[in-house]
Scaffold this active site. Structure first.
Site, PDB file in Angstrom:
ATOM      1  N   ARG A 399     -53.381   9.774  33.766  1.00 12.52           N
ATOM      2  CA  ARG A 399     -52.912  10.106  34.681  1.00 12.52           C
ATOM      3  C   ARG A 399     -53.620   9.628  36.215  1.00 12.52           C
ATOM      4  O   ARG A 399     -54.472   9.437  35.861  1.00 12.52           O
ATOM      5  CB  ARG A 399     -52.798  11.732  35.165  1.00 12.52           C
ATOM      6  CG  ARG A 399     -52.383  12.005  35.896  1.00 12.52           C
ATOM      7  CD  ARG A 399     -51.936  13.466  36.408  1.00 12.52           C
ATOM      8  NE  ARG A 399     -52.996  14.531  36.590  1.00 12.52           N
ATOM      9  CZ  ARG A 399     -53.264  14.765  38.029  1.00 12.52           C
ATOM     10  NH1 ARG A 399     -51.357  15.280  38.496  1.00 12.52           N
ATOM     11  NH2 ARG A 399     -53.742  16.142  38.324  1.00 12.52           N
ATOM     12  N   GLU A 509     -44.153  16.558  42.277  1.00 13.22           N
ATOM     13  CA  GLU A 509     -44.423  17.724  42.640  1.00 13.22           C
ATOM     14  C   GLU A 509     -44.014  18.612  44.367  1.00 13.22           C
ATOM     15  O   GLU A 509     -43.905  19.470  44.230  1.00 13.22           O
ATOM     16  CB  GLU A 509     -46.114  17.548  43.345  1.00 13.22           C
ATOM     17  CG  GLU A 509     -46.756  16.503  41.910  1.00 13.22           C
ATOM     18  CD  GLU A 509     -48.436  15.890  41.686  1.00 13.22           C
ATOM     19  OE1 GLU A 509     -48.737  17.110  41.843  1.00 13.22           O
ATOM     20  OE2 GLU A 509     -49.091  14.504  42.136  1.00 13.22           O
TER      21      GLU A 509
END
Length: 882
Positions: A399, A509
């Site tokens: 990530r 997000e």
């Protein structure tokens, strides 16, 4: 409370009392009668204080504030360890009485197929769905696990003792030995430092994740699949194929570099080697045991030919595997020591097939020779472990933040005299990226010397390119919002020479990103080259933590729901299967809560047999820390995904959707009016909670902030929630929700809300989670923090927050028509009540210690350690803290 639940709770209290008594004896032996009497006196006063006895409260506070420095650490330790022991007792009841965090339930494995097979569903459809399930649980190293690994191992041993003592066949001598062992363990726990002396490295975190597999999941996976197979055979007459594993595991530990400068390509390579090393060690142990068991000489023609008609054909094959596994361990040991051994990979277990094919041959031979009973023993267990863990143990995700990738391309385009990529518009970026993705010549010049940050991203991509496909999971792009964010990563991987089509996954997000997710994916899937790259499968990650921090839990939940609905439609139109990756935390404010309810509350069609979910911090231990506990968790996940696939929830009515939209709009407005628009909020937050002090606690390897000098927006979701759970206000988990529910009721929508709560799993789950956090919230304690730590001119803000908390509680009780919170989940309510008399003194002491550390230039070591212990103790008592 039902009679069954009352009996369960009485049994739990009995075990908590038993463990507490042994802890008291340990303290008495170490610190004397007077200390134990003071601890007990404070506990009793805390209990009376909870019942509204002001005199007891004042007496308790007087005792706490007058504790001499030398008693601070043992006092904090006493209450901290009692809460840990209470958690152990509850964990034991989870596996011995089948009680999850909310309610006592029948055995989850036995119930797994029941509901589906008791409906009009075709059994063939159920079996087909079960065989095709793809549940990927991703272990992450978020720093909410307070307890040290050495203590976790002792806690597991305590559970073993409790299990042993329930055996009615124990002799008096055996019972005495078991009790002695329990006393020894609790004494060991008491005399072990609870706080790590140093912050863990990313490698330490990865090793902690591996220990969970080694001590629990390695056994739990074959146990679960054996029980599942028994249920399937009993109900349908069919068996589970030996190569099926509905649940698999991945990890972010050592691969998640978003905001963590300590996760480098070197660290990631070490973690990959350690993962493989752990798998080889465990398989070697299994093979050595199997070597002792498979002594038979009958074999089918294929095995006989392979072993040249050996008298011990099974052992012949197993001896070779034993040798290869030992060579593999030696090779990986050398790599971990920094060496670069030159070996023939044929001498190692290098590919999954190197282990799988010989074992399958043995299994088939045993079955062909009438020895299926033997084949279905340890050999089958090993085959099922291979199906779940492969030879890499955990598939490692990578990530990284989207801007880190675009910065690489921007630096490169500037070097090549093409302008600054970061200043181009989205269309220009996409055109450039697609042109380079289809261009056969390299883009990156051989002699290019990039900056350090850019070089590290390039090294990571080079590392990815060198790995076998099964060693890695997904490449997750945090803060993704545009198609170019995905195409950039694909270009960097192509330039690194990556031949394996790694899944590149945008993570949406913030509220704005969730709202734009469908448009982003539509644009991507409209690109012919990209759609071909996906090979018919698109993974998308939904962020829970940052969206809740951005907009509040209610608005975030609705945005997540709508984004999933839209993504399902987008992928269906593009004829691409969708895998949703849910980035949940342990706490309600980060999308946490019981996994079963959470999965069943997803939009219809969004699960479809496939799901990825993060398991974070302390929740890994609570769900998977013990083999029997892990079996239950695996069963709950499997049954929920199967049910959500075959019996999806109803499409929400238009009236429900419209009402939820109004609630979301009202809640985000209310939430942001405090968090963003209240000028005193940041100062209040940082003084009314131990947010600053949390940064000094050596929990995780990652810095608490994305930017050292940033405000709330730069604070990571974990310390944001952790801090509010410490002063017991639990603000991120409810702020904005109650106001929006009350506004809906004021509009005359109360009956509609009740209909939604009764008929719509999504809304029912939200209300249930609100009830849980409202139950855990303690406004009188938050007010005490404010009184001791916040300057008077800011007290108005605390009063406003507590009024909003009460408004939310009243709104939920009005909606559910209950007289108390969590009336329908008495087990969890009683669990909270059990802990409160032990958490409260830690909270009161914490405020005293915070005041001291902020007042004194150099607080004593005792004061600082005691403060850390109170933070650990409150976290243990609250359980889902981050």
């Amino acid at each position: 409370m039902t009679e069954q639940t009352a009996d369960m709770y009485a049994s739990l209290r009995s075990n908590v009392g038993h463990l507490g008594q042994i802890l008291g004896e340990t303290m008495q032996n170490h610190l004397g009668d007077a200390f134990l009497e003071k601890v007990e006196q404070i506990r009793i006063l805390a209990k009376k204080s909870r019942q509204g006895d002001e005199a007891s409260r004042e007496q308790m506070l007087a005792l706490l504030t007058s504790l001499p420095d030398e008693q601070l650490v043992p006092f904090a330790k006493a209450f901290n360890q009692f809460l840990n022991l209470a958690n152990i007792a509850e964990q034991f009841h989870t596996i011995s009485r089948n009680c999850d965090e909310l309610v006592c339930v029948p055995d989850p494995v036995e119930q797994l197929l029941g509901r589906m097979l008791d409906t009009d569903l075709d059994k063939k459809d159920v079996i087909k769905s079960l065989k095709n399930l793809d549940i990927d649980l991703v272990l992450t190293a978020h720093p909410t696990e307070i307890s040290r690994r050495t203590l976790i191992q002792k806690y597991a041993a305590v559970v073993d003792c409790l299990t042993e003592q329930e055996n009615s066949q124990l002799t008096d001598r055996e019972r005495k030995q078991s009790t002695l062992r329990l006393r020894q363990l609790i004494a060991q726990i008491w005399h072990t430092n609870e706080i790590r002396s140093e912050r863990p490295t990313p490698v330490d975190e990865a090793r902690w994740g591996l220990s969970t597999i080694e001590t629990s999941l390695w056994q739990a996976i074959p146990d679960f699949l054996r029980q599942l197979n028994d249920q399937l055979e009993q109900k349908t007459g069919q068996q589970l194929p030996i190569d099926v594993s509905p649940v698999r595991f991945s990890s972010w530990m050592g691969g998640d570099r978003d905001g963590n400068p300590f996760v480098t390509s070197t660290v990631t390579q070490e973690v990959l080697d350690r993962n493989r090393h752990a798998a080889a060690r465990l398989y070697l142990k299994d093979i050595v045991t199997l070597l002792g068991e498979l002594s038979m000489d009958q074999a089918n023609a294929e095995l006989s030919a392979l072993t040249d008609n050996s008298k011990e054909p099974y052992r012949e094959v197993l001896r070779k595997l034993r040798c290869q596994l030992r060579n593999t361990i030696d090779y990986l040991n050398a790599r971990l020591e920094g060496k670069k051994p030159d070996v023939d990979t044929r001498e190692l277990i290098w590919h999954k097939t190197d282990l799988l094919e010989p074992l399958e041959l043995l299994y088939k031979s045993l079955c062909d020779c009438g020895m299926k009973l033997i084949a279905n023993g340890l050999l089958l267990d090993i085959l099922r472990r291979l199906a779940c863990f492969g030879i890499h143990m955990l598939r490692l995700d990578i990530r990284q933040d989207a801007t880190r990738h675009s910065d690489v391309i921007a630096e490169l385009t500037r070097y090549l005299g093409m302008g600054d990529y970061n200043h181009w518009d989205e269309n220009e970026k996409q055109a450039f990226l697609l042109r380079e993705l289809t261009n056969k010549r390299p883009l990156i010049p051989t002699h290019w010397q990039p900056s350090d940050d850019v070089a590290e991203v390039v090294r990571t991509c080079n590392l990815v390119a060198q790995q076998p496909a099964n060693a890695l999971g997904s490449y997750v792009i945090s803060m993704a919002s545009k198609p170019s964010d995905v195409l950039t990563v694909l270009l960097l991987l192509k330039e690194a020479g990556c031949t394996n089509p790694m899944r590149v996954v945008p993570l949406f997000e913030t509220l704005a990103d969730l709202e734009g997710a469908a448009d982003c994916m539509t644009s991507l899937l409209n690109i012919d080259w990209y759609r071909g790259y996906t090979k018919g499968m698109q993974e998308v990650m939904i962020g829970y933590s940052d969206s809740a921090k951005d907009a509040g839990v209610m608005a975030a939940a609705w945005a997540q729901y709508r984004a999933q609905e839209q993504l399902v439609a987008v992928c269906k139109k593009a004829d691409v299967k969708l895998m949703l990756f849910h980035g949940r935390g342990g706490s309600i404010g980060r999308g946490g809560g019981p996994a079963h309810k959470a999965i069943l509350s997803q939009p219809p069609g969004s699960v479809d047999g496939r799901i990825r979910v993060t398991e974070q911090g302390e929740m890994i231990r609570f769900k998977f820390g013990l083999p029997k506990l892990a079996v239950q968790s695996l069963a709950l996940y499997t049954s929920a995904v199967l049910e959500a696939t075959l019996l999806p929830p109803p499409e929400p009515k238009k009236s429900w959707r419209d009402c939820m939209q109004r609630i979301a709009e009202e809640s985000v407005k209310s939430y942001r009016s405090i968090v963003r628009e209240e000028p005193d909020f940041v100062e209040y937050f940082r003084t009314a909670t131990p947010e600053v002090e949390l940064g000094k606690l050596p929990l995780g390897s990652r810095p608490a902030k994305r930017k050292v000098d940033g405000g709330i927006e730069s604070l990571r979701a974990i310390p944001w929630i952790f801090a509010w759970s410490q002063n017991r206000l639990m603000l991120p988990a409810w702020l904005g929700a109650g106001e929006a529910l009350q506004a809906a009721a004021d509009r005359g929508e109360l009956e509609l809300l009740r209909e939604m709560e009764q008929q719509w799993p999504f809304f029912e789950t939200r209300i249930s989670m609100l009830e849980m956090v409202y139950t855990k919230a303690e406004p009188h304690l938050a007010a005490y923090y404010e009184l001791c730590l916040v300057k008077p001119e800011l007290h108005h803000l605390g009063e406003k927050l507590r009024q909003r908390l009460q408004l939310g509680i009243d709104a939920v009780l009005s909606l559910t028509q209950a007289t108390e919170l969590m009336a329908h989940t008495p087990w969890s309510r009683e669990s909270v009540k059990l802990r409160n008399p032990y958490i409260d003194p830690l909270n009161f002491l914490q405020t005293e210690l915070l005041a001291r550390t902020r007042r004194e230039v150099e607080p004593s070591a005792d004061v600082q350690l005691a403060l850390m212990l109170t933070i650990a103790g409150v976290a243990a008592g609250m359980r889902n803290t981050g």
